[in-house]
Design a protein around this motif. Structure first.
Motif, PDB file in Angstrom:
ATOM      1  N   MET A 194      46.014 -10.794  -1.939  1.00 20.59           N
ATOM      2  CA  MET A 194      46.593 -11.963  -2.525  1.00 20.59           C
ATOM      3  C   MET A 194      46.308 -13.169  -1.623  1.00 20.59           C
ATOM      4  N   ARG A 195      45.920 -14.263  -2.243  1.00 17.17           N
ATOM      5  CA  ARG A 195      45.638 -15.491  -1.487  1.00 17.17           C
ATOM      6  C   ARG A 195      46.963 -16.149  -1.119  1.00 17.17           C
ATOM      7  N   MET A 196      47.068 -16.526   0.145  1.00 16.58           N
ATOM      8  CA  MET A 196      48.281 -17.156   0.659  1.00 16.58           C
ATOM      9  C   MET A 196      47.905 -18.396   1.462  1.00 16.58           C
ATOM     10  N   LEU A 197      48.837 -19.329   1.543  1.00 16.59           N
ATOM     11  CA  LEU A 197      48.715 -20.449   2.464  1.00 16.59           C
ATOM     12  C   LEU A 197      49.646 -20.170   3.638  1.00 16.59           C
ATOM     13  N   LEU A 198      49.094 -20.187   4.815  1.00 15.07           N
ATOM     14  CA  LEU A 198      49.885 -20.057   6.035  1.00 15.07           C
ATOM     15  C   LEU A 198      50.013 -21.458   6.619  1.00 15.07           C
ATOM     16  N   ASN A 199      51.221 -21.995   6.555  1.00 11.62           N
ATOM     17  CA  ASN A 199      51.490 -23.333   7.074  1.00 11.62           C
ATOM     18  C   ASN A 199      52.073 -23.174   8.478  1.00 11.62           C
ATOM     19  N   VAL A 200      51.428 -23.799   9.453  1.00 14.63           N
ATOM     20  CA  VAL A 200      51.817 -23.657  10.855  1.00 14.63           C
ATOM     21  C   VAL A 200      52.216 -25.023  11.401  1.00 14.63           C
ATOM     22  N   ARG A 201      53.433 -25.123  11.934  1.00 14.23           N
ATOM     23  CA  ARG A 201      53.885 -26.335  12.610  1.00 14.23           C
ATOM     24  C   ARG A 201      53.942 -26.046  14.098  1.00 14.23           C
ATOM     25  N   ILE A 202      53.168 -26.799  14.871  1.00 13.33           N
ATOM     26  CA  ILE A 202      52.975 -26.528  16.299  1.00 13.33           C
ATOM     27  C   ILE A 202      53.728 -27.572  17.122  1.00 13.33           C
ATOM     28  N   PRO A 203      54.702 -27.162  17.927  1.00 16.55           N
ATOM     29  CA  PRO A 203      55.419 -28.133  18.761  1.00 16.55           C
ATOM     30  C   PRO A 203      54.525 -28.662  19.882  1.00 16.55           C
ATOM     31  N   HIS A 204      54.949 -29.754  20.488  1.00 14.21           N
ATOM     32  CA  HIS A 204      54.144 -30.374  21.546  1.00 14.21           C
ATOM     33  C   HIS A 204      53.918 -29.434  22.732  1.00 14.21           C
ATOM     34  N   GLU A 205      54.908 -28.649  23.066  1.00 17.50           N
ATOM     35  CA  GLU A 205      54.739 -27.669  24.145  1.00 17.50           C
ATOM     36  C   GLU A 205      54.846 -26.277  23.562  1.00 17.50           C
ATOM     37  N   PRO A 206      53.991 -25.380  23.967  1.00 16.32           N
ATOM     38  CA  PRO A 206      53.078 -25.416  25.106  1.00 16.32           C
ATOM     39  C   PRO A 206      51.687 -25.989  24.802  1.00 16.32           C
ATOM     40  N   PHE A 207      51.489 -26.547  23.597  1.00 15.67           N
ATOM     41  CA  PHE A 207      50.166 -27.040  23.206  1.00 15.67           C
ATOM     42  C   PHE A 207      49.639 -28.076  24.200  1.00 15.67           C
ATOM     43  N   ASN A 208      50.479 -29.058  24.570  1.00 14.70           N
ATOM     44  CA  ASN A 208      50.021 -30.093  25.509  1.00 14.70           C
ATOM     45  C   ASN A 208      49.552 -29.483  26.829  1.00 14.70           C
ATOM     46  N   THR A 209      50.280 -28.510  27.315  1.00 14.75           N
ATOM     47  CA  THR A 209      49.912 -27.851  28.578  1.00 14.75           C
ATOM     48  C   THR A 209      48.560 -27.162  28.449  1.00 14.75           C
ATOM     49  N   LEU A 210      48.320 -26.516  27.306  1.00  8.87           N
ATOM     50  CA  LEU A 210      47.041 -25.843  27.083  1.00  8.87           C
ATOM     51  C   LEU A 210      45.897 -26.851  26.944  1.00  8.87           C
ATOM     52  N   VAL A 211      46.178 -28.014  26.333  1.00  9.96           N
ATOM     53  CA  VAL A 211      45.167 -29.066  26.243  1.00  9.96           C
ATOM     54  C   VAL A 211      44.796 -29.536  27.648  1.00  9.96           C
ATOM     55  N   ARG A 212      45.811 -29.816  28.463  1.00 11.85           N
ATOM     56  CA  ARG A 212      45.556 -30.287  29.830  1.00 11.85           C
ATOM     57  C   ARG A 212      44.800 -29.261  30.655  1.00 11.85           C
ATOM     58  N   ALA A 213      45.055 -27.984  30.386  1.00 15.47           N
ATOM     59  CA  ALA A 213      44.371 -26.912  31.117  1.00 15.47           C
ATOM     60  C   ALA A 213      42.962 -26.663  30.586  1.00 15.47           C
ATOM     61  N   GLY A 214      42.655 -27.250  29.434  1.00 15.72           N
ATOM     62  CA  GLY A 214      41.334 -27.061  28.847  1.00 15.72           C
ATOM     63  C   GLY A 214      41.151 -25.727  28.153  1.00 15.72           C
ATOM     64  N   THR A 215      42.247 -25.057  27.790  1.00 19.87           N
ATOM     65  CA  THR A 215      42.143 -23.718  27.199  1.00 19.87           C
ATOM     66  C   THR A 215      42.587 -23.634  25.744  1.00 19.87           C
ATOM     67  N   VAL A 216      43.092 -24.740  25.193  1.00 16.71           N
ATOM     68  CA  VAL A 216      43.631 -24.678  23.841  1.00 16.71           C
ATOM     69  C   VAL A 216      42.569 -24.285  22.820  1.00 16.71           C
ATOM     70  N   GLY A 217      41.356 -24.782  22.975  1.00 20.52           N
ATOM     71  CA  GLY A 217      40.279 -24.433  22.044  1.00 20.52           C
ATOM     72  C   GLY A 217      39.980 -22.948  22.035  1.00 20.52           C
ATOM     73  N   ASP A 218      39.996 -22.341  23.204  1.00 18.97           N
ATOM     74  CA  ASP A 218      39.755 -20.898  23.302  1.00 18.97           C
ATOM     75  C   ASP A 218      40.855 -20.108  22.607  1.00 18.97           C
ATOM     76  N   VAL A 219      42.100 -20.558  22.772  1.00 22.16           N
ATOM     77  CA  VAL A 219      43.228 -19.861  22.148  1.00 22.16           C
ATOM     78  C   VAL A 219      43.124 -19.957  20.625  1.00 22.16           C
ATOM     79  N   ILE A 220      42.865 -21.162  20.119  1.00 22.82           N
ATOM     80  CA  ILE A 220      42.736 -21.329  18.666  1.00 22.82           C
ATOM     81  C   ILE A 220      41.561 -20.518  18.133  1.00 22.82           C
ATOM     82  N   ALA A 221      40.435 -20.552  18.824  1.00 20.79           N
ATOM     83  CA  ALA A 221      39.264 -19.782  18.383  1.00 20.79           C
ATOM     84  C   ALA A 221      39.580 -18.296  18.320  1.00 20.79           C
ATOM     85  N   ARG A 222      40.304 -17.805  19.307  1.00 15.53           N
ATOM     86  CA  ARG A 222      40.659 -16.378  19.336  1.00 15.53           C
ATOM     87  C   ARG A 222      41.560 -16.013  18.157  1.00 15.53           C
TER      88      ARG A 222
END
Length: 101
Positions: A1-29
């Motif tokens: 069945m086709r579903m929409l997964l709606n994701v709301r991402i808070p500022h943390e820990p996302f900002n920390t991962l951006v600053r560390a340069g690893t957020v892209g790797d996490v999302i890709a994984r």
């Protein structure tokens, strides 16, 4: 069945991962693991968000789709059934209309 997964991402820990340069790797994984049909990244109520089109074979698949977002980003996730126009055409609306007059 086709579903929409709606994701709301808070500022943390996302900002920390951006600053560390690893957020892209996490999302890709996460995307490699969940294999969405489509993924859109957007703003939602002033925070980061994503809407993914996924296929759900069984309700037991939900944790594998949502937990990566919960665990890596402390995100909120919502699942909604999504129909294509041809799905709606097969729904039998003409019969339902007469049944529920």
């Amino acid at each position: 069945m086709r579903m929409l997964l709606n994701v709301r991402i808070p500022h943390e820990p996302f900002n920390t991962l951006v600053r560390a340069g690893t957020v892209g790797d996490v999302i890709a994984r996460i995307l490699e693991e969940t294999k969405p049909e489509a993924a859109y990244f957007t703003e939602q109520n002033g925070t980061r968000g994503a809407v993914l089109v996924i296929h759900l074979d069984d309700a037991s698949d939900i944790p594998a789709l949502a937990e990566p977002w919960f665990l890596k980003f402390n995100a909120d996730c919502e699942l909604r059934v999504a129909m294509l126009p041809q799905d709606l055409m097969k729904a039998g609306l003409e019969n339902l209309g007469s049944k529920w007059k």
